[in-house]
Motif scaffolding. Sequence first.
Motif, short mmCIF file in Angstrom:
data_model
loop_
_atom_site.label_atom_id
_atom_site.label_comp_id
_atom_site.label_asym_id
_atom_site.label_seq_id
_atom_site.Cartn_x
_atom_site.Cartn_y
_atom_site.Cartn_z
N ASP A 183 0.75 -1.24 0.00
CA ASP A 183 0.00 0.00 0.00
C ASP A 183 0.79 1.30 0.00
O ASP A 183 0.35 2.25 -0.59
CB ASP A 183 -0.93 0.03 1.20
CG ASP A 183 -2.20 -0.76 0.96
OD1 ASP A 183 -2.41 -1.20 -0.18
OD2 ASP A 183 -2.95 -0.93 1.92
N ALA A 184 1.87 1.36 0.67
CA ALA A 184 2.43 2.67 0.90
C ALA A 184 3.94 2.70 0.67
O ALA A 184 4.71 2.72 1.61
CB ALA A 184 2.10 3.14 2.30
N LEU A 185 4.34 2.72 -0.57
CA LEU A 185 5.76 2.85 -0.88
C LEU A 185 6.07 4.32 -1.13
O LEU A 185 5.41 4.98 -1.93
CB LEU A 185 6.10 2.07 -2.15
CG LEU A 185 6.34 0.58 -2.01
CD1 LEU A 185 6.56 -0.04 -3.38
CD2 LEU A 185 7.52 0.30 -1.12
N THR A 186 7.09 4.82 -0.47
CA THR A 186 7.53 6.17 -0.76
C THR A 186 8.25 6.16 -2.11
O THR A 186 8.67 5.10 -2.59
CB THR A 186 8.50 6.71 0.32
OG1 THR A 186 9.66 5.88 0.32
CG2 THR A 186 7.84 6.74 1.69
N GLN A 187 8.42 7.32 -2.68
CA GLN A 187 9.12 7.39 -3.96
C GLN A 187 10.55 6.88 -3.84
O GLN A 187 11.05 6.20 -4.73
CB GLN A 187 9.11 8.83 -4.50
CG GLN A 187 7.76 9.25 -5.00
CD GLN A 187 7.77 10.62 -5.63
OE1 GLN A 187 6.92 10.88 -6.44
NE2 GLN A 187 8.66 11.52 -5.31
N GLY A 188 11.19 7.18 -2.72
CA GLY A 188 12.56 6.70 -2.52
C GLY A 188 12.66 5.19 -2.47
O GLY A 188 13.54 4.58 -3.09
N ALA A 189 11.74 4.57 -1.73
CA ALA A 189 11.73 3.11 -1.64
C ALA A 189 11.40 2.49 -2.99
O ALA A 189 12.02 1.50 -3.40
CB ALA A 189 10.72 2.66 -0.59
N LEU A 190 10.44 3.08 -3.69
CA LEU A 190 10.07 2.58 -5.01
C LEU A 190 11.23 2.72 -5.98
O LEU A 190 11.51 1.80 -6.76
CB LEU A 190 8.82 3.31 -5.52
CG LEU A 190 8.26 2.86 -6.85
CD1 LEU A 190 7.93 1.37 -6.86
CD2 LEU A 190 7.01 3.67 -7.19
N LEU A 191 11.93 3.82 -5.93
CA LEU A 191 13.09 4.01 -6.80
C LEU A 191 14.13 2.93 -6.55
O LEU A 191 14.68 2.36 -7.50
CB LEU A 191 13.70 5.39 -6.59
CG LEU A 191 14.95 5.69 -7.41
CD1 LEU A 191 14.66 5.66 -8.91
CD2 LEU A 191 15.55 7.02 -7.01
N THR A 192 14.40 2.63 -5.30
CA THR A 192 15.37 1.59 -4.96
C THR A 192 14.97 0.25 -5.58
O THR A 192 15.80 -0.46 -6.15
CB THR A 192 15.51 1.46 -3.44
OG1 THR A 192 15.97 2.71 -2.93
CG2 THR A 192 16.50 0.37 -3.06
N LEU A 193 13.69 -0.09 -5.48
CA LEU A 193 13.21 -1.35 -6.03
C LEU A 193 13.31 -1.39 -7.55
O LEU A 193 13.73 -2.38 -8.14
CB LEU A 193 11.77 -1.60 -5.59
CG LEU A 193 11.58 -1.83 -4.09
CD1 LEU A 193 10.10 -1.80 -3.74
CD2 LEU A 193 12.22 -3.14 -3.67
N VAL A 194 12.94 -0.30 -8.19
CA VAL A 194 13.00 -0.24 -9.66
C VAL A 194 14.45 -0.29 -10.12
O VAL A 194 14.77 -0.94 -11.13
CB VAL A 194 12.26 1.01 -10.20
CG1 VAL A 194 12.48 1.17 -11.69
CG2 VAL A 194 10.76 0.92 -9.89
N GLN A 195 15.35 0.34 -9.38
CA GLN A 195 16.76 0.35 -9.77
C GLN A 195 17.40 -1.03 -9.69
O GLN A 195 18.43 -1.25 -10.31
CB GLN A 195 17.54 1.35 -8.93
CG GLN A 195 17.30 2.78 -9.34
CD GLN A 195 18.04 3.77 -8.48
OE1 GLN A 195 18.30 3.53 -7.30
NE2 GLN A 195 18.37 4.90 -9.07
N LEU A 196 16.80 -1.94 -8.96
CA LEU A 196 17.32 -3.31 -8.95
C LEU A 196 17.18 -3.93 -10.33
O LEU A 196 17.98 -4.76 -10.73
CB LEU A 196 16.58 -4.15 -7.91
CG LEU A 196 16.83 -3.77 -6.45
CD1 LEU A 196 15.93 -4.58 -5.54
CD2 LEU A 196 18.29 -3.95 -6.09
#
Length: 84
Positions: A19-32
Amino acid sequence: MPPLAIRKIVLAELATYGDALTQGALLTLVQLRLPKFTMADLRDELTWLRDRELAACVADSLEPDNRDARSWTITQAGQLALKK
Protein backbone atom coordinates in the motif's frame (compact mmCIF):
# COMPACT_ATOMS: atom_id res chain seq x y z
CA MET A 1 13.71 0.19 -22.66
CA PRO A 2 10.20 0.95 -23.98
CA PRO A 3 7.94 3.06 -21.74
CA LEU A 4 5.37 0.25 -21.50
CA ALA A 5 7.97 -2.12 -20.03
CA ILE A 6 9.15 0.51 -17.53
CA ARG A 7 5.58 1.25 -16.43
CA LYS A 8 4.91 -2.45 -15.93
CA ILE A 9 7.99 -2.70 -13.73
CA VAL A 10 6.81 0.24 -11.62
CA LEU A 11 3.30 -1.24 -11.33
CA ALA A 12 4.72 -4.67 -10.49
CA GLU A 13 6.78 -3.22 -7.64
CA LEU A 14 3.74 -1.36 -6.32
CA ALA A 15 1.68 -4.54 -6.52
CA THR A 16 4.34 -6.64 -4.81
CA TYR A 17 5.19 -4.34 -1.93
CA GLY A 18 1.75 -3.13 -0.97
CA ASP A 19 0.00 0.00 0.00
CA ALA A 20 2.43 2.67 0.90
CA LEU A 21 5.76 2.85 -0.88
CA THR A 22 7.53 6.17 -0.76
CA GLN A 23 9.12 7.39 -3.96
CA GLY A 24 12.56 6.70 -2.52
CA ALA A 25 11.73 3.11 -1.64
CA LEU A 26 10.07 2.58 -5.01
CA LEU A 27 13.09 4.01 -6.80
CA THR A 28 15.37 1.59 -4.96
CA LEU A 29 13.21 -1.35 -6.03
CA VAL A 30 13.00 -0.24 -9.66
CA GLN A 31 16.76 0.35 -9.77
CA LEU A 32 17.32 -3.31 -8.95
CA ARG A 33 15.94 -4.03 -12.43
CA LEU A 34 16.92 -0.77 -14.14
CA PRO A 35 20.17 0.50 -12.56
CA LYS A 36 20.27 3.75 -14.56
CA PHE A 37 16.69 4.73 -13.64
CA THR A 38 16.62 8.12 -11.87
CA MET A 39 14.22 9.89 -9.53
CA ALA A 40 13.27 12.20 -12.41
CA ASP A 41 12.41 9.15 -14.53
CA LEU A 42 10.33 7.73 -11.70
CA ARG A 43 8.45 11.01 -11.20
CA ASP A 44 7.62 11.10 -14.91
CA GLU A 45 6.33 7.53 -14.87
CA LEU A 46 4.35 8.00 -11.66
CA THR A 47 2.74 11.14 -13.08
CA TRP A 48 1.79 9.21 -16.23
CA LEU A 49 0.36 6.34 -14.17
CA ARG A 50 -1.49 8.70 -11.82
CA ASP A 51 -3.01 10.69 -14.68
CA ARG A 52 -4.45 7.44 -16.07
CA GLU A 53 -5.60 6.29 -12.60
CA LEU A 54 -3.30 3.26 -12.63
CA ALA A 55 -1.50 4.42 -9.48
CA ALA A 56 -2.44 6.80 -6.69
CA CYS A 57 -0.51 8.82 -4.17
CA VAL A 58 -1.15 10.13 -0.69
CA ALA A 59 0.67 13.16 0.61
CA ASP A 60 2.54 12.86 3.88
CA SER A 61 0.43 14.49 6.61
CA LEU A 62 3.49 16.16 8.14
CA GLU A 63 4.93 17.35 4.82
CA PRO A 64 2.05 17.69 2.36
CA ASP A 65 4.10 19.72 -0.15
CA ASN A 66 7.08 17.34 -0.15
CA ARG A 67 6.80 15.27 -3.35
CA ASP A 68 9.41 12.82 -2.13
CA ALA A 69 7.41 12.02 1.01
CA ARG A 70 4.34 10.85 -0.92
CA SER A 71 3.26 7.24 -0.60
CA TRP A 72 2.24 5.40 -3.76
CA THR A 73 -0.06 2.48 -4.35
CA ILE A 74 -1.43 0.59 -7.33
CA THR A 75 -5.13 1.00 -8.11
CA GLN A 76 -7.54 -1.70 -9.26
CA ALA A 77 -7.21 -0.36 -12.80
CA GLY A 78 -3.43 -0.63 -12.44
CA GLN A 79 -3.71 -4.23 -11.27
CA LEU A 80 -5.84 -5.05 -14.30
CA ALA A 81 -3.40 -3.31 -16.64
CA LEU A 82 -0.52 -5.25 -15.10
CA LYS A 83 -2.23 -8.54 -15.96
CA LYS A 84 -2.49 -7.66 -19.66
